[in-house]
Design a protein around this motif. Structure first.
Motif, short mmCIF file in Angstrom:
data_model
loop_
_atom_site.label_atom_id
_atom_site.label_comp_id
_atom_site.label_asym_id
_atom_site.label_seq_id
_atom_site.Cartn_x
_atom_site.Cartn_y
_atom_site.Cartn_z
N GLU A 12 0.83 -1.21 0.00
CA GLU A 12 0.00 0.00 0.00
C GLU A 12 0.86 1.26 0.00
OE1 GLU A 12 -3.87 -1.94 2.28
OE2 GLU A 12 -2.42 -0.78 3.42
N MET A 13 1.95 1.21 0.78
CA MET A 13 2.87 2.35 0.78
C MET A 13 3.46 2.55 -0.61
SD MET A 13 3.06 4.19 3.46
CE MET A 13 4.42 5.15 2.80
N PHE A 16 1.19 4.55 -2.61
CA PHE A 16 1.24 5.98 -2.31
C PHE A 16 2.43 6.65 -3.00
CE2 PHE A 16 -0.95 4.68 1.81
CZ PHE A 16 -2.19 5.09 1.39
N ASP A 19 1.70 6.98 -6.69
CA ASP A 19 0.71 8.02 -6.92
C ASP A 19 1.31 9.42 -6.77
OD1 ASP A 19 -2.06 9.06 -7.16
OD2 ASP A 19 -1.70 9.65 -5.07
N MET A 20 2.12 9.59 -5.74
CA MET A 20 2.67 10.93 -5.47
C MET A 20 3.78 11.31 -6.44
SD MET A 20 2.96 11.05 -1.34
CE MET A 20 1.56 10.72 -0.28
N LYS A 103 6.10 9.06 8.54
CA LYS A 103 4.82 8.70 7.92
C LYS A 103 3.70 9.10 8.88
CE LYS A 103 6.76 4.57 5.71
NZ LYS A 103 6.86 3.11 5.81
N PRO A 104 2.59 9.64 8.50
CA PRO A 104 2.23 9.91 7.10
C PRO A 104 2.89 11.18 6.57
CG PRO A 104 0.51 10.67 8.57
CD PRO A 104 1.54 10.04 9.44
N PHE A 105 3.06 11.22 5.25
CA PHE A 105 3.52 12.46 4.62
C PHE A 105 2.62 12.68 3.40
CE2 PHE A 105 6.20 8.81 3.50
CZ PHE A 105 5.94 8.69 2.14
N ALA B 313 -1.41 6.25 9.73
CA ALA B 313 -0.64 6.97 8.71
C ALA B 313 -1.17 6.65 7.31
CB ALA B 313 0.84 6.59 8.81
N LYS B 314 -1.46 5.37 7.10
CA LYS B 314 -1.91 4.99 5.75
C LYS B 314 -3.32 5.50 5.47
CE LYS B 314 -0.35 0.62 5.67
NZ LYS B 314 -0.02 -0.65 5.00
N GLU B 316 -4.50 8.30 6.63
CA GLU B 316 -4.29 9.71 6.30
C GLU B 316 -3.79 9.88 4.88
OE1 GLU B 316 -2.36 11.26 10.27
OE2 GLU B 316 -2.42 12.88 8.77
N MET B 317 -2.86 9.00 4.48
CA MET B 317 -2.30 9.12 3.14
C MET B 317 -3.33 8.77 2.07
SD MET B 317 1.53 7.78 3.96
CE MET B 317 2.38 8.26 2.45
N ALA B 318 -4.21 7.83 2.41
CA ALA B 318 -5.26 7.47 1.46
C ALA B 318 -6.24 8.63 1.29
CB ALA B 318 -5.99 6.22 1.94
N ASP B 320 -5.46 11.75 1.69
CA ASP B 320 -4.70 12.73 0.90
C ASP B 320 -4.76 12.38 -0.59
OD1 ASP B 320 -2.64 14.86 0.58
OD2 ASP B 320 -1.42 13.14 -0.05
N MET B 321 -4.61 11.09 -0.86
CA MET B 321 -4.64 10.59 -2.24
C MET B 321 -6.01 10.91 -2.86
SD MET B 321 -3.94 6.65 -3.10
CE MET B 321 -3.07 6.02 -4.45
N ARG B 324 -6.40 14.65 -3.55
CA ARG B 324 -5.64 15.08 -4.73
C ARG B 324 -6.34 14.65 -6.02
NH1 ARG B 324 -1.16 12.69 -5.18
NH2 ARG B 324 -1.19 11.72 -3.13
N ARG B 336 -8.92 4.12 -9.23
CA ARG B 336 -8.32 4.81 -8.12
C ARG B 336 -9.24 4.78 -6.90
NH1 ARG B 336 -3.96 8.17 -8.32
NH2 ARG B 336 -3.21 6.22 -9.15
N GLN B 339 -9.19 1.50 -5.20
CA GLN B 339 -7.89 1.31 -4.55
C GLN B 339 -7.87 2.03 -3.18
OE1 GLN B 339 -4.66 3.31 -6.45
NE2 GLN B 339 -3.13 1.84 -5.74
N ILE B 343 -7.59 0.37 0.59
CA ILE B 343 -6.56 0.74 1.57
C ILE B 343 -7.22 1.20 2.88
CG2 ILE B 343 -4.72 2.40 2.10
CD1 ILE B 343 -3.99 2.38 -0.88
N ASN B 346 -8.76 -1.90 4.65
CA ASN B 346 -7.70 -2.74 5.24
C ASN B 346 -7.14 -2.15 6.51
OD1 ASN B 346 -7.80 -4.58 3.25
ND2 ASN B 346 -5.99 -3.84 2.14
N ASN B 347 -6.87 -0.84 6.44
CA ASN B 347 -6.18 -0.24 7.58
C ASN B 347 -7.09 0.03 8.76
OD1 ASN B 347 -3.21 0.10 6.98
ND2 ASN B 347 -4.20 0.74 5.07
#
Lengths: 122, 532
Positions: A12-13, A16, A19-20, A103-105, B313-314, B316-318, B320-321, B324, B336, B339, B343, B346-347
């Motif tokens: 999953e990371m 990310f 994507d970024m 993380k997270p960033f 963290a994941k 939060e990043m998801a 963010d994704m 965006r 997307r 996906q 995520i 799962n988390n």
């Protein structure tokens, strides 16, 4: 074009990162463990390496130590990424030219870290 | 009778001061005294600290039995001594049969008919009295008093010296016992590194005997771990230079004679002689165990933190994704979108599981959660779990099956807990097996049911087999999971008075997790089972 190597075992990371970093002006190679990372760094010299720390098998910090033993990688900038805070990994500063990414960033944080570290010669 | 008076007095005084402990020369002294004052009984009694009691300090007599014994304390009230002390005057009892002191009838019974009490004064204070006793009635007179007045001051001084000397001896004894029995290292060391004192405990802690420290200057520092040597030296110098007058406390490592590292905490003070610092004194404590615990605690906190922070963290990043994607294209593409959804799901699950596990184990460990015992069929439970986990097993190309012989009895157990237990073992097996087989089997022993979860997966080496049930133990620090699942399993089995263990031929050779549940569960609830 600058070359970036990412060693990250969490799929999953990896998503990310992809994507970024999509469409950014550098080549990104992502591998899932330190062993694959070893193979990659033997093939060529990357301009920057991003390491996950807690990985199955050889952990990021050990990979980092091995990396610095390779004469071609003595100066290559390294970013260590982890959900734990920087304090835990302060000891790795001794290995030189390393920064820490918690993380997270988000995309902006990642890109600014990368552009700051690219070509950084300490 | 008093012919050689002067000579005798000199001689008695010589005897009195010939020893630091008056008791050692008391017999000799009293024999000498007998040459000038006749007595059948002679004692020295001293006032105790609280002034209400006196103690018979020394006693000599020419008959066998006495009521008033050496070393015993008696009340002052009503005694001859009380009067002697009160008036600071010698007191004579002419006839004990008519005496007014409580001690008179006691001594009368022993054959003592007359008495003389003489006060002992030292530095202006009455410390006790010397008591003569004679079998003759009306024996003592002024001449005895005059004579004894030339001996009494010396005797009082000698007694005080004895008491002082005993005090020092006692303190020294205590000090020595403290040093010799202390588990900590107590030391004194000069500026030049010469040890004046090194307690024997040093051998237990460092492996080197105290002698080696006495014989070699600066020996302590050479044992110091090389990484800590400079720091320790610096701190010691600071104390010696007087830059640090208060108690210094530093922690450092030394190498034990046998090569392993020992952590010490050192507390030291400057040792002074006329304001000059001549060395250091202090003590060292072995804190290796505490350091190990600290490390364990740090690792534990790190692992739990990592386990909780990673899914957050994941997530939060998801998010963010997602944001965006929205800003870029107004519409999140289907691929997307799913996906991100996956995520997130799962988390959230991973986080939920970690939290549940942590709560479970604290509940189990605190023992607040009682067992909810009911009749359960292990066979049905196993079948249910196989059914539920089949899909999950096949995502890693594993075949999950069960082998259940007929006649597995119904047992009394907590259904939810046993479900959790077997389910966790199966989950673990799936996690560490790819393209393999996972079999759950059960068999009936004489007094228990044994369940085995066997896989053809990664297997365990000996070290891991021993520690795998420990809380937060993980073979790989980064391995998925909070590292408390098996600790919970162990706890569940123990609550049911069963046993859990793991067998494996080694790395890559699969593993068999086994547990037993007794058919008669003897718990606090006093429930017994009737096997079907």
């Amino acid at each position: 074009m600058k070359e970036l190597l990412i060693v990250e075992d969490d799929l999953e990371m990896q998503e990310f990162y992809k994507d970024m970093l999509e469409g950014e002006p550098f080549t990104v190679t992502i591998v899932s463990n330190a062993e694959e990372g070893q193979k990659k760094i033997k093939e060529k010299i990357y301009n920057l390496v991003i390491l996950d720390i807690l990985m199955d098998g050889v952990t990021g910090d050990r990979f980092f130590a091995l990396l610095r033993r390779d004469s071609r990688y003595k100066e290559v900038p390294v970013i260590m990424a982890s959900a734990l805070d920087e304090k835990t990994y302060r000891c790795f500063q001794a290995l030189g030219n390393v920064s820490f990414l918690e993380k997270p960033f988000n995309k902006e944080r990642l890109l600014s870290e990368i552009s700051m570290r690219f070509g950084s010669k300490k | 009778m008093f012919t050689n008076k002067k000579e005798i007095i000199l001689n008695i005084n010589r005897i009195i001061f010939s020893s630091l402990d008056i008791r050692e020369v008391y017999e000799t002294m009293s024999k000498e005294l007998l040459k000038v004052i006749d007595f059948d009984r002679l004692s020295v009694t001293l006032i105790t600290e609280d002034n209400n009691l006196y103690e018979t300090f020394v006693l000599s007599k020419d008959y066998a039995y006495t009521e008033l014994k050496e070393g015993v304390q008696y009340p002052m009230e009503g005694s001859l001594m009380k009067r002697v002390v009160q008036f600071r005057q010698p007191v004579i009892v002419e006839d004990t049969s008519k005496g007014r002191f409580l001690t008179d009838p006691v001594l009368y019974k022993e054959g003592i008919h007359s008495r003389l009490g003489y006060p002992l004064e030292h530095k202006g204070r009455v410390i006790g009295s010397v008591n003569f006793g004679s079998k003759r009635k009306d024996y003592y007179s002024k001449k005895h008093i005059t004579f004894f007045s030339q001996i009494a001051p010396q005797l009082a001084m000698a007694i005080e010296n004895t008491r002082l000397f005993n005090g020092i001896k006692e303190a020294e004894e205590k000090y020595r016992t403290v040093i010799e029995s202390s588990p900590d290292i107590i030391f004194e060391c000069t500026k030049d590194g010469e040890f004046l004192l090194m307690s024997p405990s040093v051998e237990k802690i460092t492996g080197y005997a105290a002698n080696q420290f006495y014989e070699n200057r600066g020996y302590g520092l050479s044992l110091c771990h090389e990484e800590d040597q400079e720091r320790v030296q610096r701190e010691i110098l600071q104390v010696l230079k007087g830059q640090n007058d208060s108690l210094m406390d530093i922690e450092f490592r030394i190498l034990h004679k046998q090569g392993h590292v020992v952590w010490l905490s050192l507390e030291m003070l400057p040792m002074k002689q006329n304001k000059d610092i001549v060395g250091i004194e202090g003590f060292c404590r072995d804190i290796t165990e505490r350091k190990k615990l600290d490390e364990l605690k740090d690792n534990l906190v790190r692992d739990v933190t990592h386990e909780l922070k990673t899914p957050v963290a994941k997530i939060e990043m998801a998010i963010d994704m997602f944001e965006r994607s929205v800003t870029l294209g107004d519409k999140v593409s289907l691929g997307r979108g799913s996906q991100i959804h996956e995520i997130l799901r799962n988390n959230v699950n991973r986080l939920k599981n970690s939290i549940k596990n942590i709560l479970d184990i604290s509940k189990l460990e605190s023992g607040v959660e009682p067992l909810k015992l009911s009749d359960i069929s292990i066979a049905d439970l196993v079948k249910q779990i196989v059914f539920e986990q089949k899909d999950s097993a096949s995502t890693k190309n594993n075949v999950l099956t069960h082998q259940l012989p007929a006649g597995i009895p119904i047992i009394k157990a907590d259904r939810d807990m046993i479900y959790h237990l077997i389910n966790h073992l199966v989950n673990n097996a799936i996690k560490f097996t790819e393209h393999g087989k996972i079999i759950i089997s059960a068999r009936v022993l004489s007094d228990a049911v044994e369940v085995t979860v066997e896989d053809t997966g990664r297997g365990l080496d000996e070290k891991t087999r021993e520690r795998v049930f420990e809380k937060f133990y993980k073979e790989m620090p980064s391995a998925f999971g909070s590292g408390i699942g098996l600790a919970i399993c162990k706890n569940i089995v123990q609550k049911h008075k069963g046993r859990i263990w793991v067998e494996s031929e080694g790395k890559g050779k699969g593993s068999r997790f086994k547990f037993t549940l007794p058919m008669i569960v003897d718990t606090k609830q006093k429930v017994t089972t009737n096997p079907k």
